[in-house]
Design an enzyme around this catalytic site. Sequence first.
Site, short mmCIF file in Angstrom:
data_model
loop_
_atom_site.label_atom_id
_atom_site.label_comp_id
_atom_site.label_asym_id
_atom_site.label_seq_id
_atom_site.Cartn_x
_atom_site.Cartn_y
_atom_site.Cartn_z
CE LYS A 272 -3.80 -2.07 2.66
NZ LYS A 272 -4.87 -1.93 1.66
NE ARG A 347 -11.09 -9.91 -2.59
CZ ARG A 347 -11.36 -8.94 -3.45
NH1 ARG A 347 -11.61 -9.23 -4.72
NH2 ARG A 347 -11.38 -7.68 -3.06
#
Length: 493
Positions: A272, A347
């Site tokens: 990030k 996920r």
Amino acid sequence: MTHAAPYPPFSLPTRELAVTVGELPDGIDATAHIVFSGEQPPAASGISAERAASLGFDAAVGKTLVLVGAEGPLTVLVGGGDREKADTTVLRDVVSHFARAVPGQDRLAVVLPQTSTSVADTVVAAIEGAALARYVYRIGEDGPDAKLSALALVCDEGAVAEAEAAVARGLLLVKATKLARDLAGTPGGMLTATKLGEIALEMGPDAGLEVQVFGEEELVELGCGGLLGINLGSVEPPAMIKLVYRPEGEPTGKLALVGKGIMYDAGGLALKPGDEVHAVMKNDMAGAGAILAAMTVLKDLGCQAQVTGYLMCTDNMPSGSALRLGDIVVMRGGKTVEVINTDAEGRMVMGDALVLATEEPVDAIVDIATLTGAALRTLGTDIAAVLGNNEALMNQVKASAERVDEPVWELPLANRYRPELDSTLADLRNMGGANAGTITAALFLQEFVAGKPWVHIDIAGTAQSWTASKWRNKGTTGFGTRLLIDLALNFKA
């Protein structure tokens, strides 16, 4: 080489709030009188509507007027809006505005108004509004706005019994929300997957929970390749925390809750950017924190459904051993997933748990996760996205969200986007295209629920507040905790 960690020791705050019901007690610092539109302030406030208006006060929700005398407690007029519209959401907000209007006072009183809302629900809303508005999780000294030691709820003698019976419920809901805020707000270096497992084991017995913590070896045996794969880059081991609440007698239904527990999300090798959003990625376990917090109060609230929680916990870190972009992992149940982006990690860990949930007798599955930036960009910081495959379950989630004022908005589980998850090498890719990211993430999760009734709650936008407003403070919000509690208490198979 192992370095000595310079972190503060981890501990959960133990602030207690004393709540009394009935007459106004001595020692109160500030008393709130709620004024509704078109009505005079109560005589006890010592001021007329005309005089209050000349001082800039009207009865709109959010308006306050602090009256300072030479001595004694402060008197505060608080706008309640239209009396006929004063439901629990309005009353919770109104009391929170009062709590914020007197930040230096820590012994507060609220004169409970008479509205169409029951006395019990008014009491719960008042406790939530005051306590949550004034609760700030800090690692260090508290500021004055974080202190609230006493709350007196002033009511007629005939309402005292009903009010007293509701106090415990209000305090339990506040306790759970505070815990969720604390867990999500604690830096990842202090609160690891292992530490969260220890907290669950410590809290579980008193809360009537069966707790199992599955470490790396057990996860290998279970074939939880999603959780193991995301963990590859971290020096901290992963943990799957399984919580089971069983009511006395035959349960009204069996509900499974699955929570994303990324204790710190650096993005893995898909690192990030180094900005403030990156710094708050300690909250990427807010879904797991909400489930743990919610389940700790189910016994005391008399929940009649059986609830099983799966908290999928790990860091997502870059290192020489980290999962590579393009790697393929085998999930629980045997599906293979091509990793297109290591920052689509939530996920992956949840897919394993969803399969495990379907392998037990269960009527419905609800998962909760800070999953996609697309949910934040679509619905902002006040509304969570929900998607699912079952209308009846979705309606239960929506009803709970409305009752506790944790708003959700349903997005379509649009199967037309499912081809974006196709892989030429594996059964699935872990990401779709550049658009509809919240939908394609939910479509990925749907692949692991085996057709069971299922709803996905994406709290990427609502888990963190950038400003203090009403009963939500700046920082982690605990969003979803009270929603899950309400859902479990009212769950119908």
